[in-house]
Design a protein around this motif. Structure first.
Motif, mmCIF file in Angstrom:
data_model
loop_
_atom_site.group_PDB
_atom_site.id
_atom_site.type_symbol
_atom_site.label_atom_id
_atom_site.label_comp_id
_atom_site.label_asym_id
_atom_site.label_seq_id
_atom_site.Cartn_x
_atom_site.Cartn_y
_atom_site.Cartn_z
ATOM 1 N N SER A 57 0.820 -1.203 0.000
ATOM 2 C CA SER A 57 0.000 0.000 0.000
ATOM 3 C C SER A 57 0.856 1.255 0.000
ATOM 4 C CB SER A 57 -0.903 0.013 1.228
ATOM 5 O OG SER A 57 -1.485 1.280 1.375
ATOM 6 N N ALA A 58 0.478 2.216 -0.856
ATOM 7 C CA ALA A 58 1.180 3.496 -0.909
ATOM 8 C C ALA A 58 0.443 4.540 -0.066
ATOM 9 C CB ALA A 58 1.282 3.962 -2.363
ATOM 10 N N ASP A 59 -0.654 4.153 0.546
ATOM 11 C CA ASP A 59 -1.446 5.110 1.324
ATOM 12 C C ASP A 59 -0.786 5.415 2.673
ATOM 13 O OD1 ASP A 59 -3.640 5.652 -0.384
ATOM 14 O OD2 ASP A 59 -4.490 3.681 0.074
ATOM 15 N N ALA A 60 -1.041 6.635 3.166
ATOM 16 C CA ALA A 60 -0.476 7.050 4.444
ATOM 17 C C ALA A 60 -1.076 6.239 5.589
ATOM 18 C CB ALA A 60 -0.731 8.539 4.654
ATOM 19 N N LYS A 61 -2.351 5.927 5.466
ATOM 20 C CA LYS A 61 -3.000 5.079 6.482
ATOM 21 C C LYS A 61 -3.509 3.817 5.808
ATOM 22 C CE LYS A 61 -4.697 8.911 9.234
ATOM 23 N NZ LYS A 61 -3.675 8.866 10.292
ATOM 24 N N LYS A 62 -3.409 2.719 6.513
ATOM 25 C CA LYS A 62 -3.907 1.466 5.948
ATOM 26 C C LYS A 62 -5.201 1.100 6.677
ATOM 27 C CE LYS A 62 0.521 1.564 4.983
ATOM 28 N NZ LYS A 62 0.992 2.438 3.903
ATOM 29 N N VAL A 63 -6.190 0.745 5.898
ATOM 30 C CA VAL A 63 -7.448 0.268 6.480
ATOM 31 C C VAL A 63 -7.597 -1.197 6.066
ATOM 32 C CG1 VAL A 63 -9.955 0.566 6.558
ATOM 33 C CG2 VAL A 63 -8.458 2.579 6.390
ATOM 34 N N ILE A 64 -7.620 -2.080 7.057
ATOM 35 C CA ILE A 64 -7.461 -3.516 6.785
ATOM 36 C C ILE A 64 -8.475 -4.363 7.556
ATOM 37 C CG2 ILE A 64 -5.872 -5.485 7.090
ATOM 38 C CD1 ILE A 64 -3.598 -3.347 7.209
ATOM 39 N N SER A 65 -9.070 -5.341 6.869
ATOM 40 C CA SER A 65 -9.796 -6.365 7.629
ATOM 41 C C SER A 65 -8.982 -7.653 7.561
ATOM 42 C CB SER A 65 -11.217 -6.572 7.095
ATOM 43 O OG SER A 65 -11.194 -7.079 5.788
ATOM 44 N N PHE A 66 -8.950 -8.352 8.696
ATOM 45 C CA PHE A 66 -8.181 -9.594 8.790
ATOM 46 C C PHE A 66 -9.112 -10.792 8.731
ATOM 47 C CE2 PHE A 66 -5.221 -6.761 11.175
ATOM 48 C CZ PHE A 66 -4.119 -6.915 10.348
ATOM 49 N N ARG A 67 -8.775 -11.734 7.865
ATOM 50 C CA ARG A 67 -9.531 -12.988 7.848
ATOM 51 C C ARG A 67 -9.114 -13.777 9.080
ATOM 52 N NH1 ARG A 67 -10.387 -16.603 2.595
ATOM 53 N NH2 ARG A 67 -11.766 -14.862 2.173
ATOM 54 N N THR A 68 -10.050 -13.937 10.005
ATOM 55 C CA THR A 68 -9.657 -14.449 11.325
ATOM 56 C C THR A 68 -9.220 -15.909 11.312
ATOM 57 O OG1 THR A 68 -12.001 -14.817 11.719
ATOM 58 C CG2 THR A 68 -11.043 -12.833 12.655
ATOM 59 N N SER A 69 -9.728 -16.698 10.317
ATOM 60 C CA SER A 69 -9.430 -18.126 10.364
ATOM 61 C C SER A 69 -7.943 -18.424 10.196
ATOM 62 C CB SER A 69 -10.228 -18.871 9.294
ATOM 63 O OG SER A 69 -9.856 -18.428 8.015
ATOM 64 N N THR A 70 -7.165 -17.454 9.724
ATOM 65 C CA THR A 70 -5.742 -17.746 9.521
ATOM 66 C C THR A 70 -4.853 -17.238 10.658
ATOM 67 O OG1 THR A 70 -5.611 -15.786 8.157
ATOM 68 C CG2 THR A 70 -5.829 -17.869 7.005
ATOM 69 N N PHE A 71 -5.455 -16.639 11.677
ATOM 70 C CA PHE A 71 -4.643 -16.158 12.796
ATOM 71 C C PHE A 71 -5.074 -16.841 14.094
ATOM 72 C CE2 PHE A 71 -4.739 -12.742 9.648
ATOM 73 C CZ PHE A 71 -3.393 -12.440 9.531
ATOM 74 N N ASP A 72 -4.088 -17.122 14.961
ATOM 75 C CA ASP A 72 -4.425 -17.672 16.279
ATOM 76 C C ASP A 72 -4.916 -16.537 17.169
ATOM 77 O OD1 ASP A 72 -3.652 -20.230 15.583
ATOM 78 O OD2 ASP A 72 -1.546 -19.839 16.100
ATOM 79 N N ALA A 73 -5.845 -16.839 18.034
ATOM 80 C CA ALA A 73 -6.355 -15.816 18.949
ATOM 81 C C ALA A 73 -5.277 -15.437 19.952
ATOM 82 C CB ALA A 73 -7.590 -16.343 19.666
ATOM 83 N N ALA A 74 -5.137 -14.123 20.216
ATOM 84 C CA ALA A 74 -4.240 -13.673 21.278
ATOM 85 C C ALA A 74 -4.810 -14.177 22.603
ATOM 86 C CB ALA A 74 -4.161 -12.154 21.278
ATOM 87 N N GLY A 75 -3.926 -14.446 23.548
ATOM 88 C CA GLY A 75 -4.374 -14.972 24.841
ATOM 89 C C GLY A 75 -4.984 -13.896 25.721
ATOM 90 N N GLU A 76 -5.294 -14.272 26.941
ATOM 91 C CA GLU A 76 -5.805 -13.279 27.885
ATOM 92 C C GLU A 76 -4.776 -13.056 28.978
ATOM 93 O OE1 GLU A 76 -10.233 -13.003 28.609
ATOM 94 O OE2 GLU A 76 -10.028 -15.073 27.933
ATOM 95 N N GLY A 77 -4.964 -12.017 29.752
ATOM 96 C CA GLY A 77 -4.008 -11.725 30.810
ATOM 97 C C GLY A 77 -3.535 -10.292 30.743
ATOM 98 N N GLY A 78 -4.005 -9.558 29.770
ATOM 99 C CA GLY A 78 -3.645 -8.147 29.657
ATOM 100 C C GLY A 78 -4.446 -7.316 30.646
ATOM 101 N N SER A 79 -4.032 -6.073 30.811
ATOM 102 C CA SER A 79 -4.794 -5.158 31.667
ATOM 103 C C SER A 79 -4.635 -3.750 31.115
ATOM 104 C CB SER A 79 -4.327 -5.240 33.113
ATOM 105 O OG SER A 79 -2.930 -5.006 33.146
ATOM 106 N N ALA A 80 -5.194 -3.549 29.944
ATOM 107 C CA ALA A 80 -5.091 -2.254 29.276
ATOM 108 C C ALA A 80 -5.984 -1.236 29.975
ATOM 109 C CB ALA A 80 -5.492 -2.407 27.818
ATOM 110 N N SER A 81 -5.616 0.035 29.834
ATOM 111 C CA SER A 81 -6.463 1.087 30.396
ATOM 112 C C SER A 81 -7.679 1.276 29.507
ATOM 113 C CB SER A 81 -5.676 2.387 30.495
ATOM 114 O OG SER A 81 -5.311 2.815 29.200
ATOM 115 N N VAL A 82 -8.788 1.699 30.117
ATOM 116 C CA VAL A 82 -10.026 1.884 29.368
ATOM 117 C C VAL A 82 -10.463 3.347 29.480
ATOM 118 C CG1 VAL A 82 -12.442 1.167 29.132
ATOM 119 C CG2 VAL A 82 -10.715 -0.494 29.879
#
Lengths: 309, 252
Positions: A138-163
């Motif tokens: 992509s030559a664009d300054a921002k990339k807008v992307i959808s990910f086909r989920t079946s090809t990626f493993d789910a990230a685990g849990e255990g994070g504690s991000a601020s909301v």
């Protein structure tokens, strides 16, 4: 670089599997901020904050964001876009409705159904119903992307991000929600199920689909269908597996009475183990199956249901 | 009400796709080309609206190579009233990106002032699923994607959409852009007399430059490759053998 990830939120609840898979796809692109938007989204935001690799969560709650109408949701994302290099989402029907609208508002091309991240500008995606894979930069300054989920493993849990809580953008008031007719089922969700049992035209009728369902229930599996079966009215449209339906990659995929049109193969060929049951030994499905059984499905499927478990 | 229907010339649905050996793309030379199947459904829906007295003119538009006029003739033979061809590429292998297509369509909409744009939800070549949504954003119109039912009633349209969990019905303000899914209708075949008549229907030819739109792609194709092949496994002789194999593999 920073990533804004649109969480999949249905009726206030986070679709954890789809969202966590998109997080793992996006991680290499920069710090991931998850946007949970909806009429109610606070609980979804709290759930997203626990996903590993999420740096921050933004919660936007507003009546206009309920039911994921494209216009207000896209306006919100576009208003936040300044802070991010990548705007991403799991490739659900919601995201496919919203992201191209966001991309056009930002004057960039959308990149749909990405199956691999090569680098920050370069992505792999299937074209021609999965008959070819294209690597695009992509030559664009921002990339807008959808990910086909079946090809990626789910990230685990255990994070504690601020909301943080943010407000919605102005609602252009162009559309309104009327009703949902969503299937309610105790079975696992098709795109995240570990086992999927699918029926095709060979099943013959809606009534006979019960033998597919019985096998699925024995295995704790989701039920899928080929486009031919859906078009013939044997199964509802949201069961459709294929390029124009859902793309799945379970541990075990059992295709019953499915010939194996390219369209269907595109939706399931990344499954770990594929079993095909079909009375036509020439059926193309056998060319991708790990285990093929040439048999009358009306005898073989009940027998299999009985002998499993 | 005027209905605008964008149609794309793509490789025929039944043709086996071949990736060129040099990795530059899919081979489209001397391959049968047809109207994108989703666009056929959009044309059909537009014609049905006209037959039901809800539309008075159906205009088909195609953006791409000059040969796309064959695709437009198909739309005219199905029942569209006139067509606009916007030539934006010389080489059949050059795909015009949805963003550029949407920009050209936005100009066509400005000129034609349709009350409804009916488009296919995605083209079966690039599978991007984007043009309708992008056009809607550029025009600031409402959008209803993946439609399986469209009911136009004055200033609003009620559209049932195929979504992941089932069906969603929304109401959108007109003018609007609807992108259509497979189950909306069954497109008709053009009859021979209608194919002959279509040859006499008006087909305007323009270029992307006429609309002042730059069609330079934003995405460069680095490589086009074959998908990873999956090899066939074994044929088992009985349900018992299948159960044994599945247990051995730890799959059940």
């Amino acid at each position: 670089m920073a990533v804004l990830l649109l969480a999949e939120v249905n009726a206030g609840e986070l679709a954890l599997d789809a969202t966590a898979k998109a997080v793992s796809a996006a991680k290499s692109l920069g710090d991931v901020t998850v946007l949970a938007a909806g009429a109610s989204a606070a609980a979804a935001g709290e759930a997203a904050a626990k996903i590993d690799g999420v740096a921050k969560v933004l919660v936007a709650e507003d009546e206009s964001l309920g039911h994921r109408l494209a216009e207000p949701t896209a306006a919100l994302i576009a208003s936040l876009a300044g802070d991010y290099s990548h705007i991403v989402a799991p490739a659900t029907t919601d995201a496919k409705n919203i992201l191209p609208r966001v991309a056009a508002l930002l004057d960039v091309m959308v990149i749909s159904d990405v199956t691999a991240v090569v680098d920050a500008d370069t992505f792999e995606r299937p074209i021609y119903a999965g008959n070819a894979i294209q690597v695009v930069k992509s030559a664009d300054a921002k990339k807008v992307i959808s990910f086909r989920t079946s090809t990626f493993d789910a990230a685990g849990e255990g994070g504690s991000a601020s909301v943080d809580t943010i407000s919605a953008a102005d609602n252009p008031g162009l559309s309104s929600w009327v009703e949902d007719k969503l299937a309610t089922s105790d079975r696992p969700e098709l795109t995240s199920a570990g086992v999927v049992v699918s029926g095709g035209r060979g099943v013959g009728s809606e009534e006979d689909f019960k033998i597919i369902e019985a096998l699925a229930d024995k295995l704790g599996a989701a039920v899928g269908a080929s486009r031919a079966a859906v078009d013939s009215g044997f199964a509802p449209n949201d069961w459709q597996v294929g390029q124009t339906g859902k793309v799945v990659a379970p541990e075990l995929y059992i295709a019953v009475g499915i010939s194996g049109a390219i369209q269907h193969l595109a939706g399931m060929k990344d499954s770990k183990i594929i079993v095909a049951i079909n009375k036509d030994e020439e059926a193309p499905i056998f060319q991708v199956a790990d285990y093929g059984l040439v048999a009358d499905l009306f005898q073989a499927v009940p027998e299999l249901t009985e002998k499993l478990g | 009400m005027k209905v605008l229907v964008p149609v794309k010339r793509v490789i025929d649905y039944n043709v086996k796709v071949r990736v060129k050996a040099d990795g530059s793309g899919v081979d489209l030379a001397n391959v049968k080309m047809s109207m994108n199947p989703f666009d056929e459904i959009a044309v059909e829906e537009a014609i049905r609206l006209k037959e039901a007295g809800k539309a008075d003119e159906v205009v088909a538009v195609s953006i791409g190579v000059k040969q796309a006029q064959e695709t437009l003739r198909t739309a005219l033979a199905m029942g569209a009233d006139r067509a606009i061809l916007v030539v934006a590429a010389d080489d059949v292998h050059q795909d015009i990106e949805p963003l550029a297509v949407a920009k050209i369509l936005a100009k066509v909409v400005e000129e034609e002032q349709p009350g409804l744009v009916l488009a296919g939800k995605q083209a079966i070549d690039n599978d991007m699923n984007a043009t309708g949504q992008m056009l809607s954003a550029l025009l600031g119109w409402s959008q209803a994607t993946f439609a399986s039912e469209v009911d136009i009633d004055g200033d609003n349209a009620k559209v049932t959409r195929e979504v992941d969990g089932g069906l969603q019905t929304i109401s959108v303000k007109m003018p609007t852009i609807v992108t259509v899914d497979l189950r909306l209708n069954e497109p008709r075949y053009a009859s021979l007399p209608n194919i002959m008549k279509a040859k006499k229907k008006p087909l305007d030819e323009k270029t992307a430059a006429d609309y002042g739109v730059d069609v330079t792609p934003r995405l460069t194709v680095v490589e086009t490759k074959e998908p990873e092949a999956r090899s066939a496994g074994i044929i088992v002789g009985s349900v018992d053998e299948l159960v044994t194999k599945l247990k051995e593999a730890g799959a059940v």
